[in-house]
Design a protein around this motif. Structure first.
Motif, short mmCIF file in Angstrom:
data_model
loop_
_atom_site.label_atom_id
_atom_site.label_comp_id
_atom_site.label_asym_id
_atom_site.label_seq_id
_atom_site.Cartn_x
_atom_site.Cartn_y
_atom_site.Cartn_z
N GLU A 42 17.09 -15.17 8.59
CA GLU A 42 17.94 -15.34 7.43
C GLU A 42 18.62 -14.01 7.10
O GLU A 42 18.15 -12.94 7.53
N PRO A 43 19.72 -14.03 6.36
CA PRO A 43 20.35 -12.77 5.97
C PRO A 43 19.32 -11.84 5.30
O PRO A 43 18.59 -12.25 4.41
N GLY A 44 19.25 -10.62 5.79
CA GLY A 44 18.28 -9.66 5.28
C GLY A 44 16.91 -9.79 5.90
O GLY A 44 15.98 -9.06 5.52
N GLY A 45 16.75 -10.69 6.87
CA GLY A 45 15.46 -10.90 7.52
C GLY A 45 15.12 -9.78 8.48
O GLY A 45 15.94 -8.92 8.81
N SER A 46 13.88 -9.82 8.96
CA SER A 46 13.38 -8.76 9.84
C SER A 46 13.85 -8.89 11.28
O SER A 46 13.83 -7.92 12.05
N GLY A 47 14.24 -10.11 11.69
CA GLY A 47 14.60 -10.36 13.09
C GLY A 47 13.40 -10.53 14.00
O GLY A 47 13.56 -10.69 15.21
N LEU A 48 12.18 -10.49 13.42
CA LEU A 48 10.96 -10.62 14.23
C LEU A 48 10.60 -12.10 14.36
O LEU A 48 10.06 -12.71 13.43
N VAL A 49 10.87 -12.66 15.52
CA VAL A 49 10.69 -14.09 15.77
C VAL A 49 9.41 -14.30 16.58
O VAL A 49 9.14 -13.58 17.54
N LEU A 50 8.64 -15.31 16.19
CA LEU A 50 7.45 -15.69 16.96
C LEU A 50 7.86 -16.73 17.99
O LEU A 50 8.26 -17.83 17.63
N PRO A 51 7.78 -16.41 19.29
CA PRO A 51 8.26 -17.36 20.32
C PRO A 51 7.45 -18.64 20.41
O PRO A 51 7.97 -19.68 20.79
N ASP A 52 6.16 -18.57 20.13
CA ASP A 52 5.32 -19.76 20.13
C ASP A 52 4.11 -19.50 19.25
O ASP A 52 3.75 -18.36 18.99
N LEU A 53 3.49 -20.60 18.80
CA LEU A 53 2.40 -20.48 17.84
C LEU A 53 1.11 -21.14 18.30
O LEU A 53 0.02 -20.62 18.07
N TRP A 54 1.25 -22.30 19.00
CA TRP A 54 0.06 -23.10 19.29
C TRP A 54 0.02 -23.53 20.74
O TRP A 54 1.01 -23.99 21.29
N ASP A 55 -1.13 -23.35 21.37
CA ASP A 55 -1.37 -23.79 22.74
C ASP A 55 -1.97 -25.19 22.69
O ASP A 55 -3.13 -25.34 22.30
N PRO A 56 -1.20 -26.24 23.05
CA PRO A 56 -1.73 -27.60 22.93
C PRO A 56 -2.84 -27.91 23.92
O PRO A 56 -3.65 -28.81 23.68
N VAL A 57 -2.90 -27.18 25.03
CA VAL A 57 -3.94 -27.43 26.02
C VAL A 57 -5.28 -26.90 25.51
O VAL A 57 -6.30 -27.61 25.51
N GLY A 58 -5.30 -25.66 25.07
CA GLY A 58 -6.53 -25.09 24.54
C GLY A 58 -6.76 -25.43 23.08
O GLY A 58 -7.83 -25.19 22.54
N ASP A 59 -5.72 -26.00 22.43
CA ASP A 59 -5.76 -26.36 21.01
C ASP A 59 -6.19 -25.15 20.16
O ASP A 59 -7.12 -25.21 19.37
N ARG A 60 -5.44 -24.07 20.35
CA ARG A 60 -5.70 -22.86 19.59
C ARG A 60 -4.42 -22.03 19.50
O ARG A 60 -3.47 -22.26 20.25
N ALA A 61 -4.43 -21.06 18.60
CA ALA A 61 -3.26 -20.19 18.44
C ALA A 61 -3.01 -19.41 19.72
O ALA A 61 -3.95 -19.01 20.41
N THR A 62 -1.75 -19.19 20.03
CA THR A 62 -1.40 -18.51 21.27
C THR A 62 -1.57 -16.99 21.17
O THR A 62 -1.73 -16.32 22.19
N ARG A 63 -1.46 -16.45 19.98
CA ARG A 63 -1.53 -14.99 19.75
C ARG A 63 -0.40 -14.24 20.46
O ARG A 63 -0.53 -13.06 20.81
N THR A 64 0.71 -14.92 20.70
CA THR A 64 1.87 -14.26 21.28
C THR A 64 2.48 -13.31 20.24
O THR A 64 2.67 -13.70 19.09
N PRO A 65 2.80 -12.08 20.62
CA PRO A 65 3.40 -11.16 19.65
C PRO A 65 4.84 -11.57 19.31
O PRO A 65 5.51 -12.24 20.09
N CYS A 66 5.29 -11.15 18.15
CA CYS A 66 6.66 -11.41 17.75
C CYS A 66 7.64 -10.62 18.63
O CYS A 66 7.31 -9.58 19.16
N THR A 67 8.82 -11.17 18.77
CA THR A 67 9.90 -10.52 19.50
C THR A 67 11.02 -10.20 18.53
O THR A 67 11.44 -11.07 17.75
N ARG A 68 11.52 -8.98 18.57
CA ARG A 68 12.62 -8.61 17.67
C ARG A 68 13.96 -9.00 18.29
O ARG A 68 14.29 -8.59 19.40
N LEU A 69 14.71 -9.80 17.57
CA LEU A 69 16.06 -10.15 17.98
C LEU A 69 17.02 -9.24 17.23
O LEU A 69 17.10 -9.30 16.00
#
Length: 212
Positions: A106-133
């Protein structure tokens, strides 16, 4: 709707050129693009082709698939593992997409996007770090049911499959999801809602509606 034959390469290049000339509708520094379509249409592939064409134009791009934003199994399977209504409205964590993907852009946002959140196979959080756009970058989000969610897209592309093609190209183990896509057509009318429609019944011979 009149559709004209096109190759995927030409399609990706034309979309990238169009996107490169857009101004973010919310006044911020980031563009947001949707490639909407059922899994049988493989929306991740044209999304990546468009992303690559944008990178060749010097644009920073982050691609995000809604498959990385599923709800936990306890919520997805609350009414059974093959409930089409839950698949339509309860499998994908739209709240997390707003919070982790659209909020930072959003305007004024950090630009730090989380590429994914949940691993459906393991049924747990992915712990993927944010990526800055960086400012001037483009988000390309792909997956089903993207339209009608009020997501702030600057361009929407819908991959259309006829009912017969959708049934043929959907794996038998996922045939129970077909009523969800019929509901999507009835309630959202994605062909009317999208800026660009691509007929993908035969993946070797796509056709499109042209640019808006």
């Amino acid at each position: 709707m009149r559709l004209e034959p096109i190759t995927w390469e030409r399609l990706a290049d034309a979309l990238a050129e169009h996107i490169d000339g857009l101004t973010p509708g919310d006044g911020g520094p980031w563009l947001k693009v949707a490639v909407d379509g059922p899994p049988a249409a493989r929306p991740g592939e044209p999304a990546e082709w468009v992303a690559e064409a944008l990178r060749l134009r010097g644009r920073a791009v982050i691609g995000v698939g809604t498959g990385g934003f599923l709800r936990p199994a306890s919520l997805r399977y609350e009414y059974g593992k093959e409930d089409p209504d839950t698949y339509y409205s309860g499998w994908f964590d739209t709240g997390a997409l707003w919070r982790e993907v659209f909020g930072p852009l959003e305007p004024g946002g950090s630009g730090l996007v989380l590429p994914d959140l949940w691993d459906p196979v393991g049924d747990r959080a992915t712990r993927t770090p944010c990526t800055r756009l960086p400012p001037g970058g483009v988000l390309v989000l792909h997956g089903p049911f993207l339209l009608g969610q009020w997501f702030p897209f600057d361009l929407t592309v819908h991959l259309r499959l006829s009912r017969g093609a959708l049934a043929r190209r959907t794996d038998e183990s996922w045939a129970w999801t077909l009523p969800a896509f019929e509901r999507y057509v009835d309630e959202v009318a994605p062909e009317d809602a999208a800026d660009v429609v691509v007929r993908a019944d035969d993946p070797r011979h796509p056709a499109w509606s042209g640019l808006p």
